[in-house]
Write a protein that holds these residues in place. Structure first.
Motif, PDB file in Angstrom:
ATOM      1  N   MET A   1       0.944  -1.298  -0.023  1.00  0.00           N
ATOM      2  CA  MET A   1       0.077   0.057   0.067  1.00  0.00           C
ATOM      3  C   MET A   1       0.897   1.118   0.048  1.00  0.00           C
ATOM      4  O   MET A   1       1.918   1.437   0.856  1.00  0.00           O
ATOM      5  CB  MET A   1      -0.813   0.058   1.179  1.00  0.00           C
ATOM      6  N   VAL A   2       0.118   2.134  -0.850  1.00  0.00           N
ATOM      7  CA  VAL A   2       1.219   3.520  -0.838  1.00  0.00           C
ATOM      8  C   VAL A   2       0.110   4.638  -0.901  1.00  0.00           C
ATOM      9  O   VAL A   2      -0.929   4.474  -1.628  1.00  0.00           O
ATOM     10  CB  VAL A   2       1.970   3.525  -2.117  1.00  0.00           C
ATOM     11  N   THR A   3       0.069   5.628   0.044  1.00  0.00           N
ATOM     12  CA  THR A   3      -0.867   6.530   0.137  1.00  0.00           C
ATOM     13  C   THR A   3      -0.157   7.714  -0.721  1.00  0.00           C
ATOM     14  O   THR A   3       0.861   8.358  -0.156  1.00  0.00           O
ATOM     15  CB  THR A   3      -1.273   6.695   1.538  1.00  0.00           C
ATOM     16  N   PRO A   4      -0.925   8.324  -1.711  1.00  0.00           N
ATOM     17  CA  PRO A   4      -0.248   9.491  -2.292  1.00  0.00           C
ATOM     18  C   PRO A   4      -0.396  10.695  -1.284  1.00  0.00           C
ATOM     19  O   PRO A   4      -1.478  10.694  -0.425  1.00  0.00           O
ATOM     20  CB  PRO A   4      -0.972   9.685  -3.416  1.00  0.00           C
ATOM     21  N   THR A   5       0.279  11.653  -1.507  1.00  0.00           N
ATOM     22  CA  THR A   5       0.253  13.096  -1.053  1.00  0.00           C
ATOM     23  C   THR A   5      -0.051  14.038  -1.848  1.00  0.00           C
ATOM     24  O   THR A   5       0.409  13.987  -3.122  1.00  0.00           O
ATOM     25  CB  THR A   5       1.461  13.265  -0.009  1.00  0.00           C
ATOM     26  N   PHE A   6      -0.702  15.228  -1.733  1.00  0.00           N
ATOM     27  CA  PHE A   6      -1.066  16.130  -2.625  1.00  0.00           C
ATOM     28  C   PHE A   6      -0.532  17.485  -2.327  1.00  0.00           C
ATOM     29  O   PHE A   6      -0.492  17.664  -0.948  1.00  0.00           O
ATOM     30  CB  PHE A   6      -2.522  16.227  -3.133  1.00  0.00           C
ATOM     31  N   THR A   7      -0.368  18.361  -2.993  1.00  0.00           N
ATOM     32  CA  THR A   7      -0.141  19.816  -2.799  1.00  0.00           C
ATOM     33  C   THR A   7      -1.213  20.619  -3.628  1.00  0.00           C
ATOM     34  O   THR A   7      -1.495  20.311  -5.069  1.00  0.00           O
ATOM     35  CB  THR A   7       1.309  20.223  -3.027  1.00  0.00           C
ATOM     36  N   ASP A   8      -1.603  21.690  -3.031  1.00  0.00           N
ATOM     37  CA  ASP A   8      -2.480  22.658  -3.888  1.00  0.00           C
ATOM     38  C   ASP A   8      -1.880  23.898  -4.323  1.00  0.00           C
ATOM     39  O   ASP A   8      -1.187  24.403  -3.506  1.00  0.00           O
ATOM     40  CB  ASP A   8      -3.717  23.008  -3.207  1.00  0.00           C
ATOM     41  N   SER A   9      -1.768  24.220  -5.556  1.00  0.00           N
ATOM     42  CA  SER A   9      -1.363  25.501  -5.919  1.00  0.00           C
ATOM     43  C   SER A   9      -2.135  26.661  -5.419  1.00  0.00           C
ATOM     44  O   SER A   9      -3.356  26.437  -5.010  1.00  0.00           O
ATOM     45  CB  SER A   9      -1.351  25.529  -7.369  1.00  0.00           C
ATOM     46  N   VAL A  10      -1.687  27.719  -5.558  1.00  0.00           N
ATOM     47  CA  VAL A  10      -2.459  28.711  -5.181  1.00  0.00           C
ATOM     48  C   VAL A  10      -3.703  29.307  -6.280  1.00  0.00           C
ATOM     49  O   VAL A  10      -3.257  28.649  -7.288  1.00  0.00           O
ATOM     50  CB  VAL A  10      -1.368  30.295  -5.138  1.00  0.00           C
ATOM     51  N   VAL A  11      -4.649  29.790  -6.081  1.00  0.00           N
ATOM     52  CA  VAL A  11      -5.624  30.003  -6.930  1.00  0.00           C
ATOM     53  C   VAL A  11      -5.257  31.069  -7.965  1.00  0.00           C
ATOM     54  O   VAL A  11      -4.574  32.046  -7.590  1.00  0.00           O
ATOM     55  CB  VAL A  11      -6.802  30.539  -6.171  1.00  0.00           C
ATOM     56  N   THR A  12      -5.411  30.706  -9.027  1.00  0.00           N
ATOM     57  CA  THR A  12      -4.962  31.748 -10.285  1.00  0.00           C
ATOM     58  C   THR A  12      -6.302  32.574 -10.551  1.00  0.00           C
ATOM     59  O   THR A  12      -7.401  31.865 -10.880  1.00  0.00           O
ATOM     60  CB  THR A  12      -4.672  30.791 -11.292  1.00  0.00           C
ATOM     61  N   ILE A  13      -6.192  33.813 -10.688  1.00  0.00           N
ATOM     62  CA  ILE A  13      -7.266  34.681 -10.910  1.00  0.00           C
ATOM     63  C   ILE A  13      -6.980  35.285 -12.146  1.00  0.00           C
ATOM     64  O   ILE A  13      -5.896  36.104 -12.463  1.00  0.00           O
ATOM     65  CB  ILE A  13      -7.412  35.744  -9.759  1.00  0.00           C
ATOM     66  N   THR A  14      -7.966  35.166 -13.147  1.00  0.00           N
ATOM     67  CA  THR A  14      -8.003  35.566 -14.536  1.00  0.00           C
ATOM     68  C   THR A  14      -9.184  36.551 -14.634  1.00  0.00           C
ATOM     69  O   THR A  14     -10.337  35.818 -15.104  1.00  0.00           O
ATOM     70  CB  THR A  14      -7.714  34.604 -15.577  1.00  0.00           C
ATOM     71  N   GLY A  15      -9.212  37.505 -14.439  1.00  0.00           N
ATOM     72  CA  GLY A  15     -10.526  38.102 -14.317  1.00  0.00           C
ATOM     73  C   GLY A  15     -11.544  37.693 -13.255  1.00  0.00           C
ATOM     74  O   GLY A  15     -11.225  37.522 -12.262  1.00  0.00           O
ATOM     75  N   CYS A  16     -12.715  37.242 -13.852  1.00  0.00           N
ATOM     76  CA  CYS A  16     -13.434  36.579 -12.965  1.00  0.00           C
ATOM     77  C   CYS A  16     -13.220  34.841 -13.072  1.00  0.00           C
ATOM     78  O   CYS A  16     -14.056  34.347 -12.263  1.00  0.00           O
ATOM     79  CB  CYS A  16     -15.055  36.818 -13.646  1.00  0.00           C
ATOM     80  N   ILE A  17     -12.359  34.574 -13.873  1.00  0.00           N
ATOM     81  CA  ILE A  17     -12.256  33.031 -13.668  1.00  0.00           C
ATOM     82  C   ILE A  17     -11.107  32.844 -12.586  1.00  0.00           C
ATOM     83  O   ILE A  17     -10.163  33.466 -12.306  1.00  0.00           O
ATOM     84  CB  ILE A  17     -11.496  32.774 -15.225  1.00  0.00           C
ATOM     85  N   ARG A  18     -11.360  31.767 -11.983  1.00  0.00           N
ATOM     86  CA  ARG A  18     -10.479  31.259 -11.137  1.00  0.00           C
ATOM     87  C   ARG A  18      -9.936  29.750 -11.490  1.00  0.00           C
ATOM     88  O   ARG A  18     -10.707  29.016 -12.002  1.00  0.00           O
ATOM     89  CB  ARG A  18     -11.254  31.187  -9.507  1.00  0.00           C
TER      90      ARG A  18
ATOM     91  N   ARG B   1      -4.567  20.773  -8.138  1.00  0.00           N
ATOM     92  CA  ARG B   1      -4.023  19.820  -7.035  1.00  0.00           C
ATOM     93  C   ARG B   1      -2.920  18.791  -7.423  1.00  0.00           C
ATOM     94  O   ARG B   1      -3.559  17.917  -8.570  1.00  0.00           O
ATOM     95  CB  ARG B   1      -5.248  19.077  -6.256  1.00  0.00           C
ATOM     96  N   THR B   2      -1.891  18.461  -7.129  1.00  0.00           N
ATOM     97  CA  THR B   2      -0.944  17.521  -7.702  1.00  0.00           C
ATOM     98  C   THR B   2      -0.752  16.604  -6.541  1.00  0.00           C
ATOM     99  O   THR B   2      -0.234  16.856  -5.397  1.00  0.00           O
ATOM    100  CB  THR B   2       0.384  18.345  -7.988  1.00  0.00           C
ATOM    101  N   TRP B   3      -0.878  15.369  -7.063  1.00  0.00           N
ATOM    102  CA  TRP B   3      -0.377  14.203  -6.099  1.00  0.00           C
ATOM    103  C   TRP B   3       0.892  13.389  -6.520  1.00  0.00           C
ATOM    104  O   TRP B   3       1.341  13.278  -7.718  1.00  0.00           O
ATOM    105  CB  TRP B   3      -1.485  12.813  -6.297  1.00  0.00           C
ATOM    106  N   ASN B   4       1.579  13.037  -5.325  1.00  0.00           N
ATOM    107  CA  ASN B   4       2.796  12.324  -5.514  1.00  0.00           C
ATOM    108  C   ASN B   4       2.647  11.231  -4.661  1.00  0.00           C
ATOM    109  O   ASN B   4       2.074  11.350  -3.432  1.00  0.00           O
ATOM    110  CB  ASN B   4       4.033  13.222  -5.124  1.00  0.00           C
ATOM    111  N   ALA B   5       3.509  10.231  -5.081  1.00  0.00           N
ATOM    112  CA  ALA B   5       3.596   8.716  -4.086  1.00  0.00           C
ATOM    113  C   ALA B   5       4.897   8.374  -4.401  1.00  0.00           C
ATOM    114  O   ALA B   5       5.362   7.892  -5.384  1.00  0.00           O
ATOM    115  CB  ALA B   5       2.565   7.761  -4.608  1.00  0.00           C
ATOM    116  N   THR B   6       5.424   7.639  -3.289  1.00  0.00           N
ATOM    117  CA  THR B   6       6.781   7.122  -3.241  1.00  0.00           C
ATOM    118  C   THR B   6       6.689   5.834  -2.390  1.00  0.00           C
ATOM    119  O   THR B   6       6.158   5.794  -1.248  1.00  0.00           O
ATOM    120  CB  THR B   6       7.766   7.836  -2.507  1.00  0.00           C
ATOM    121  N   ASP B   7       6.789   4.495  -2.969  1.00  0.00           N
ATOM    122  CA  ASP B   7       6.657   3.488  -2.200  1.00  0.00           C
ATOM    123  C   ASP B   7       8.000   3.193  -1.222  1.00  0.00           C
ATOM    124  O   ASP B   7       8.834   4.018  -1.102  1.00  0.00           O
ATOM    125  CB  ASP B   7       6.710   2.222  -3.213  1.00  0.00           C
ATOM    126  N   ALA B   8       7.750   2.219  -0.534  1.00  0.00           N
ATOM    127  CA  ALA B   8       8.759   1.796   0.511  1.00  0.00           C
ATOM    128  C   ALA B   8      10.274   1.723  -0.098  1.00  0.00           C
ATOM    129  O   ALA B   8      11.160   1.940   0.663  1.00  0.00           O
ATOM    130  CB  ALA B   8       8.258   0.769   1.357  1.00  0.00           C
TER     131      ALA B   8
END
Length: 751
Positions: free
Chosen positions: A617-634, A638-645
């Motif tokens: 079993m491997v549990t991935p971990t994630f990191t979320d980028s900052v919210v990008t604002i382009t006018g009214c568009i957001r 979210r990026t997941w990484n996983a490394t086994d034993a």
């Protein structure tokens, strides 16, 4: 005949007459020991009595014995000495050779020229070697006319002086005091040979006097350079050692049994504690008086005459009937050694003695020392020398042919007794062997008690036995032995200790072969009895998925076959070189959320992920980028990484959520022609429509197209009016304020 002998003769004669008149059963019978302590006249009386009963011939024989003169100084006592060596006994007969003269044809002597190898002598005439080394000693003083004698007394030393005060060195003596050759041979009595005195077999109380194997005899001889004047040769028998100091010795000569003194000077060292001697020491002197006549023999005994005062006291030879012999040579005597440079055959080998130039004798030392009942009697030293006169205690010592002879002859034949030792025992290897320490006792004195250990190997290094053998030696060299054996056995197996790195054997992922070997480890074996090297076997590698394991097992057996309990180490590791695979999901699948979503909606759109790995079993971990604002568009990713034993990293997986943030309504702007909407009369439909106009909607977040509705035409008379109303709602549902345009016109076609 001396006066004392004449007196004894008449005493004997009267005794014989008296004894002849006495009844048989009134005659006392004296044994040999009583005879030695008594009077020779009594002895002759007893012999006369027995002989009277047997015959009338023997009285003449005993008269002859009397005439031999057993005075204080024995004169020419010839006979057969009953000793074991030389074979057949030894003749004191004025002839140095066995089987001669007449009357001695079946008797041994110093030399035997009849039989090969000197069978009935003490010297092998063929080789010159001694037949009885250790019991025969021959001293030869170098002689060469005017040459220096290496061993003479250098001060005015007397016979009663403490020997430790004697001094010696090289020099010259008057020729009457010069001695060149002297010797002594020691032997025990032979019970098969009868003592013969002056040709008469000795009988005491009707019993022939045979040699006693417990009696130690000495046969001695010595010479003198000239036959005129008086010469005196001492044979001193000491119970303690007397040695030279400062002497230079030549090589040991097996043909003499001694090492000659070839140089040096010094003094003497005596172990005697009674004035430098031991009470009871014996001095036997051969006396050539006034150059002729029979040689005499005198016996002196070292005696304490007053507190702290010791001297040699003359004893009458009558005390030692049958135990002392003395005579000189009565004819020219050829010998196989040099005699003051004489060379009768012109060969350079051998010499010849003139009549009365040498003397021989024998003394029963056991009897003279009165050691019959003294089992601890030891004869340590024989010292041969000359002196200036015989009777005076003030006579000076002159010459000695060699160093005092060290004898160590003992009467004691009883070995020591060693106390009992434990029976054999068995102990476990290793062991500090604990042997008992015995004691030794002896009828005389124990000189040493020593031991020797002998190890007997067994079938292996740990099995052996050690025997400690004790040897007790008394002062006379009699020995006794006793032994104790301890058996050592090895019955304990070795103990194996295994170590490895890491200690628990768990290696992790993809280890090298060296790492696996290090984890399996090494081992040592401890054995109490010796070095043991364990051996190992490795099992096959066990595969369970990605997991691997291998076991190394050590065994050890000591030299005695004792097997240790096996010891094992197991190494475990993982073989994994494939990275996990990440799968991400979210709602909605495409991540497009619309307008102003909630946080949970955004999170749901960013989604979740799982990672699949072949090895666990491997549990991935994630990191979320900052919210990008382009006018009214957001947007947010979210990026997941996983490394086994095993450190295998999965390819990163991302999801992006997009949404609009819009809370401001659009603004509608309407325009028409004419701007005020007033048309005039009877406009066309297009004109009406143009007047109603068009509209646009302005929105901050995107294009919005307003929609309109036209009201029905309101007719008021000729006036007409119609309103067009625009509405616009942006993508986020923000509704713009409605905007209307009203156009008015007149319908008048009637004039």
């Amino acid at each position: 005949m001396k006066k004392s002998t004449i007196t004894k003769f008449f005493d004997v004669l009267s005794s014989k007459i008296y004894c002849c008149l006495r009844p048989k059963n009134t005659v006392s019978k004296l044994d040999f020991l009583k005879f030695n302590d008594g009077n020779p006249i009594n002895y002759m009386s007893n012999v006369w009595l027995r002989c009277w009963r047997q015959s009338f011939v023997l009285p003449l024989v005993f008269m002859a014995i009397l005439l031999t003169g057993y005075t204080a100084e024995a004169q020419s006592i010839q006979g057969v000495v009953p000793v074991q060596t030389p074979l057949l006994g030894s003749g004191v007969d004025g002839d140095a050779f066995a089987h001669t003269p007449n009357g001695y044809t079946n008797v041994g002597d110093l030399f035997d020229a009849v039989h090969p190898n000197g069978t009935h002598g003490v010297l092998d005439l063929t080789t010159g070697n001694l037949l009885y080394p250790g019991f025969t000693f021959f001293l030869q003083d170098p002689w060469g006319g005017d040459r220096q004698d290496p061993t003479i007394f250098t001060l005015s030393n007397k016979i009663n002086d403490n020997p430790s005060t004697y001094t010696w060195g090289a020099g010259q003596n008057p020729n009457k005091n010069e001695i060149q050759n002297a010797g002594a041979h020691f032997s025990y009595g032979d019970p098969t040979i009868q003592t013969v005195v002056n040709g008469v077999p000795l009988v005491v109380n009707g019993v022939p006097v045979m040699g006693d194997p417990n009696d130690l005899w000495v046969l001695f001889a010595g010479d003198r350079q000239v036959t005129n004047g008086s010469s005196y040769i001492d044979f001193e028998f000491l119970q303690k050692s007397l040695t030279l100091t400062g002497a230079v010795y030549g090589a040991f000569n097996p043909q003499t049994g001694t090492s000659p003194v070839i140089g040096g000077s010094g003094s003497f060292e005596s172990a005697g504690t009674d004035g430098g001697r031991t009470i009871g020491d014996i001095l036997v002197t051969i006396e050539f008086v006034q150059g002729g006549g029979d040689a005499n023999a005198s016996i002196r005994v070292w005696t304490q005459t007053s507190p702290g005062v010791y001297e040699y006291v003359l004893h009458p030879n009558s005390d030692f009937l049958g135990n002392i012999f003395i005579t000189q040579n009565t004819s020219i005597t050829p010998v196989p050694f040099d005699v003051y440079g004489s060379d009768p055959n012109g060969t350079g080998v051998g010499g010849s003695y003139q009549v009365n130039q040498w003397a021989e004798g024998a003394v029963n030392l056991t009897k003279v020392f009165n050691a019959v009942n003294n089992d601890c009697f030891v004869l340590s030293t024989l010292f041969i020398r000359t002196r200036s006169s015989g009777s005076s205690n003030q006579s000076e010592l002159k010459d000695f042919p060699g160093a005092p002879i060290q004898l160590k002859l003992c009467r004691d034949k009883t070995p020591p007794v060693i106390s009992a030792l434990p029976a054999p025992t068995t102990v476990e290897c290793p062991a500090v062997l604990s042997f008992a320490t015995p004691t030794a006792t002896d009828n005389c004195a124990v000189k040493s008690l020593v031991y020797v250990d002998v190890t007997t190997p067994g079938n292996c290094a740990g099995n052996y036995s050690v025997t400690r053998t004790w040897t007790a030696t008394d002062d006379c060299g009699n020995t006794a032995i006793a032994a104790q054996t301890i058996n050592v056995r090895d019955t304990v197996a070795p103990v194996i200790t295994a170590t490895g790195t890491p200690t628990n054997g768990t290696l992790g992922c993809n280890p090298s072969a060296d790492a696996i070997n290090a984890a399996l480890g090494t081992a040592t074996a401890m054995d109490a009895c010796g070095m043991v090297t364990p051996t190992f076997t490795d099992s096959a590698v066990t595969i369970t998925g990605c997991l691997r394991s291998q076991t190394r097992t050590w065994n050890a057996t000591d030299a005695c076959g004792n097997a240790a309990a096996p010891v094992s180490r197991t190494a475990t590791w993982t073989v994994d070189t494939v990275a996990p695979v990440i799968t991400a999901t979210g709602t909605p699948t495409n991540g497009t959320l619309g307008c102003s979503p909630s946080e949970s909606a955004i999170n749901a759109a960013l989604g979740t992920a799982t990672a699949m790995d072949a090895c666990g079993m491997v549990t991935p971990t994630f990191t979320d980028s900052v919210v990008t604002i382009t006018g009214c568009i957001r947007s947010q990713t979210r990026t997941w990484n996983a490394t086994d034993a095993c450190g295998n990293a999965a390819a990163p997986v991302s999801r992006t959520a997009t949404w609009t943030v819009d809370t401001v309504a659009p603004v509608i702007t309407a325009t028409g022609t004419p701007t005020n909407g007033t048309l005039g009369c009877n406009p066309s439909a297009d004109a009406i429509n143009a007047a109603l106009g068009t509209a646009t909607a302005m929105d901050a977040c995107g294009m919005v197209t307003p929609t309109f509705t036209d009201s029905v035409v309101t007719i008021t008379g000729c006036l007409r009016s119609q309103t067009r109303t625009w509405n616009a709602t942006d993508a986020c549902g923000n509704a713009a304020a409605p905007v209307s345009r009203t156009t008015t016109w007149t319908v008048d076609t009637v004039a």
